[in-house]
Scaffold this motif. Structure first.
Motif, mmCIF file in Angstrom:
data_model
loop_
_atom_site.group_PDB
_atom_site.id
_atom_site.type_symbol
_atom_site.label_atom_id
_atom_site.label_comp_id
_atom_site.label_asym_id
_atom_site.label_seq_id
_atom_site.Cartn_x
_atom_site.Cartn_y
_atom_site.Cartn_z
ATOM 1 N N ARG A 225 -35.666 -3.612 -52.599
ATOM 2 C CA ARG A 225 -34.897 -2.495 -53.162
ATOM 3 C C ARG A 225 -34.247 -2.983 -54.450
ATOM 4 N NH1 ARG A 225 -32.312 -0.991 -47.271
ATOM 5 N NH2 ARG A 225 -34.299 -1.143 -46.167
ATOM 6 N N ALA A 226 -34.989 -2.890 -55.521
ATOM 7 C CA ALA A 226 -34.541 -3.415 -56.805
ATOM 8 C C ALA A 226 -34.048 -2.291 -57.698
ATOM 9 C CB ALA A 226 -35.686 -4.170 -57.486
ATOM 10 N N VAL A 227 -33.305 -2.660 -58.720
ATOM 11 C CA VAL A 227 -32.920 -1.726 -59.767
ATOM 12 C C VAL A 227 -32.575 -2.554 -60.994
ATOM 13 C CG1 VAL A 227 -30.447 -1.680 -59.192
ATOM 14 C CG2 VAL A 227 -31.503 0.308 -60.316
ATOM 15 N N MET A 228 -32.804 -1.969 -62.169
ATOM 16 C CA MET A 228 -32.525 -2.646 -63.421
ATOM 17 C C MET A 228 -31.335 -1.961 -64.095
ATOM 18 S SD MET A 228 -35.145 -3.289 -66.615
ATOM 19 C CE MET A 228 -36.518 -3.364 -65.459
ATOM 20 N N VAL A 229 -30.248 -2.699 -64.270
ATOM 21 C CA VAL A 229 -29.042 -2.131 -64.873
ATOM 22 C C VAL A 229 -28.478 -3.099 -65.910
ATOM 23 C CG1 VAL A 229 -28.454 -0.732 -62.861
ATOM 24 C CG2 VAL A 229 -27.543 -3.052 -63.049
ATOM 25 N N PRO A 230 -27.734 -2.584 -66.891
ATOM 26 C CA PRO A 230 -27.160 -3.448 -67.932
ATOM 27 C C PRO A 230 -25.964 -4.235 -67.406
ATOM 28 C CG PRO A 230 -27.302 -1.127 -68.631
ATOM 29 C CD PRO A 230 -27.498 -1.155 -67.157
ATOM 30 N N THR A 231 -25.709 -5.364 -68.043
ATOM 31 C CA THR A 231 -24.541 -6.169 -67.687
ATOM 32 C C THR A 231 -23.971 -6.841 -68.920
ATOM 33 O OG1 THR A 231 -23.696 -7.864 -66.175
ATOM 34 C CG2 THR A 231 -25.816 -8.309 -67.201
ATOM 35 N N ASP A 238 -11.791 -5.762 -70.460
ATOM 36 C CA ASP A 238 -11.780 -4.468 -71.163
ATOM 37 C C ASP A 238 -12.785 -4.466 -72.307
ATOM 38 O OD1 ASP A 238 -9.811 -3.512 -69.486
ATOM 39 O OD2 ASP A 238 -8.162 -4.039 -70.833
ATOM 40 N N GLU A 239 -12.842 -5.570 -73.016
ATOM 41 C CA GLU A 239 -13.801 -5.672 -74.114
ATOM 42 C C GLU A 239 -15.238 -5.610 -73.594
ATOM 43 O OE1 GLU A 239 -15.221 -8.979 -77.435
ATOM 44 O OE2 GLU A 239 -13.147 -9.007 -76.697
ATOM 45 N N ALA A 240 -15.495 -6.253 -72.467
ATOM 46 C CA ALA A 240 -16.836 -6.230 -71.885
ATOM 47 C C ALA A 240 -17.222 -4.810 -71.457
ATOM 48 C CB ALA A 240 -16.906 -7.183 -70.699
ATOM 49 N N ARG A 241 -16.275 -4.109 -70.835
ATOM 50 C CA ARG A 241 -16.580 -2.739 -70.407
ATOM 51 C C ARG A 241 -16.834 -1.843 -71.611
ATOM 52 N NH1 ARG A 241 -12.392 -0.866 -65.807
ATOM 53 N NH2 ARG A 241 -13.831 0.923 -65.784
ATOM 54 N N GLU A 242 -16.039 -1.996 -72.646
ATOM 55 C CA GLU A 242 -16.254 -1.192 -73.851
ATOM 56 C C GLU A 242 -17.616 -1.480 -74.472
ATOM 57 O OE1 GLU A 242 -12.972 -2.081 -76.362
ATOM 58 O OE2 GLU A 242 -11.494 -1.131 -75.037
ATOM 59 N N ALA A 243 -18.010 -2.755 -74.473
ATOM 60 C CA ALA A 243 -19.324 -3.110 -75.020
ATOM 61 C C ALA A 243 -20.440 -2.508 -74.183
ATOM 62 C CB ALA A 243 -19.471 -4.632 -75.084
ATOM 63 N N GLY A 244 -20.283 -2.549 -72.856
ATOM 64 C CA GLY A 244 -21.290 -1.950 -71.988
ATOM 65 C C GLY A 244 -21.438 -0.466 -72.212
ATOM 66 N N ILE A 245 -20.318 0.210 -72.369
ATOM 67 C CA ILE A 245 -20.352 1.664 -72.600
ATOM 68 C C ILE A 245 -21.004 1.963 -73.940
ATOM 69 C CG2 ILE A 245 -18.889 3.671 -73.036
ATOM 70 C CD1 ILE A 245 -16.918 2.416 -70.947
ATOM 71 N N GLU A 246 -20.614 1.236 -74.971
ATOM 72 C CA GLU A 246 -21.158 1.489 -76.305
ATOM 73 C C GLU A 246 -22.658 1.247 -76.360
ATOM 74 O OE1 GLU A 246 -21.274 2.546 -80.263
ATOM 75 O OE2 GLU A 246 -19.632 2.757 -78.822
ATOM 76 N N ARG A 247 -23.126 0.207 -75.697
ATOM 77 C CA ARG A 247 -24.531 -0.163 -75.796
ATOM 78 C C ARG A 247 -25.437 0.663 -74.889
ATOM 79 N NH1 ARG A 247 -25.504 -5.454 -77.604
ATOM 80 N NH2 ARG A 247 -27.707 -4.998 -77.193
ATOM 81 N N ASN A 248 -24.888 1.368 -73.909
ATOM 82 C CA ASN A 248 -25.742 2.005 -72.905
ATOM 83 C C ASN A 248 -25.572 3.512 -72.787
ATOM 84 O OD1 ASN A 248 -27.129 -0.386 -71.554
ATOM 85 N ND2 ASN A 248 -24.979 -1.023 -71.533
ATOM 86 N N ARG A 249 -24.829 4.102 -73.687
ATOM 87 C CA ARG A 249 -24.670 5.558 -73.671
ATOM 88 C C ARG A 249 -26.016 6.255 -73.871
ATOM 89 N NH1 ARG A 249 -19.923 8.050 -74.093
ATOM 90 N NH2 ARG A 249 -18.941 6.201 -75.003
#
Length: 352
Positions: A225-231, A238-249
């Motif tokens: 049961r695999a899935v591919m998601v960004p990290t 907070d900076e990491a979460r903001e980067a994830g949101i910006e790069r994956n919208r």
């Protein structure tokens, strides 16, 4: 819980190989690479650098690694004949002493939009036949050659002499979202390997895979049961979460059925789906407009982003949704993210 790393450094083959080696030293179990041909390179927001050929890169990575499973994430059933996919996977499996897998999907339009001689009127039928041909060739013998007569493929007493090292075959993971693709996964595949999900929606869609497996007399627990998601992981959560949101919208915008399931039906109606994307001017306009409307929280829900503690919480959410092979796509600072997986995140799950 097993961990995979989708390694992408388009335009730079050596950097991709180096990152794959780094993923192995960090403790990842699987390394996957995307398989693109004609993706556009003019966009400043999405696909920027030109793609390399996936199986050539996997072969190079094989020579520099010792333990990780290697597979495309994912190859399509359109640009290559299934005999070629069966052969190249068997070759990779032999040269790695049984470390190859085949991630495979029905294809995306941008990968072959310029190729006018491809019949893609019925992608699902073509894909189903492709999987049957690959499996049939891997099991063929001189005494029992493989024959197949389908709408797209026709083989008469074929015997592929070079067999994979793994028996009965290398893991075959299907990357697909629709009900038919999930049903086919449960019926014949070794794993389900979609791209981009939130935990709740993954759990709901996984049910179809497992129900079909049970109906076919297969053991649902034997299906990966695999899935591919960004990290992206850093000390500054907070900076990491903001980067994830910006790069994956934009990535989430490419999954309108997922958006609809998450409660954003109005946005889903206005954006093209990934497999139909040729990235022409009108499609890119629609995609960008839809992406701007997606709330930050929805994008954050498809990512494993933050400081190490929050990354562990997000991974646990995917684990609780049924994921047992989490294939991560690092965005942002690759080395810092690898460091946190190596020193904190993977050991945390290994101990459990």
């Amino acid at each position: 819980m097993s961990f995979g790393c989708q390694v992408v450094s388009y335009g730079n083959v050596e950097k991709t190989i180096e990152r794959a080696v780094r993923a192995e030293t960090a403790g990842f179990d699987t390394v996957t690479v995307p398989d693109h041909l004609f993706h556009p390179t003019g966009s400043e927001e999405y696909l920027v650098d030109p793609p390399w050929e996936a199986f050539s890169v996997l072969g190079a990575i094989a020579q520099r690694t010792e333990e990780v499973t290697l597979m495309p994430g994912v190859a399509d059933s359109v640009r290559r004949h299934p005999t070629e996919l069966a052969h190249v996977t068997a070759t990779l499996d032999r040269m790695t002493d049984g470390r190859a897998g085949l991630g495979i999907g029905a294809g995306e339009a941008f990968n072959f939009a310029p190729i006018s001689d491809i019949d893609w009127d019925d992608p699902y039928t073509r894909f189903r036949e492709c999987v049957a041909v690959i499996d049939g060739l891997w099991n063929s013998t001189t005494d029992e050659p493989f024959s197949f007569a389908g709408d797209y493929f026709d083989l008469d007493e074929a015997h592929m002499g070079l067999k994979p090292a793994q028996e009965p075959r290398p893991p075959l993971w299907i990357g697909g979202y629709g009900e038919s693709m999930r049903g086919l996964t449960g019926a014949v595949a070794d794993g389900w390997f979609p791209w981009i999900y939130s935990p709740d929606e993954y759990a709901a869609d996984l049910r179809k895979v497992l129900d079909v497996a049970a109906d076919r007399g297969r053991d649902p627990d034997a299906i990966d049961r695999a899935v591919m998601v960004p990290t992206t992981v850093s000390e500054d959560g907070d900076e990491a979460r903001e980067a994830g949101i910006e790069r994956n919208r934009v990535n989430l915008a490419l999954r309108p059925p997922l958006l609809a399931d998450m409660g954003y039906e109005d946005i889903a109606e206005s954006t093209p789906i990934m497999w139909q994307m040729a990235f022409d001017e009108e499609q890119e306009r629609q995609l960008s407009a839809a992406a701007e409307r997606i709330p930050d929280g929805a994008v954050d829900d498809i990512c494993v982003a933050g400081d190490p503690e929050r990354a562990i919480e997000r991974i646990e959410a995917f684990r609780d949704a049924g994921v047992d092979n989490l294939v991560l796509i690092p965005v942002g600072d690759y080395e810092e993210t690898m460091r946190h997986y190596e020193n904190e995140i993977i050991p945390y799950f290994s101990e459990r």
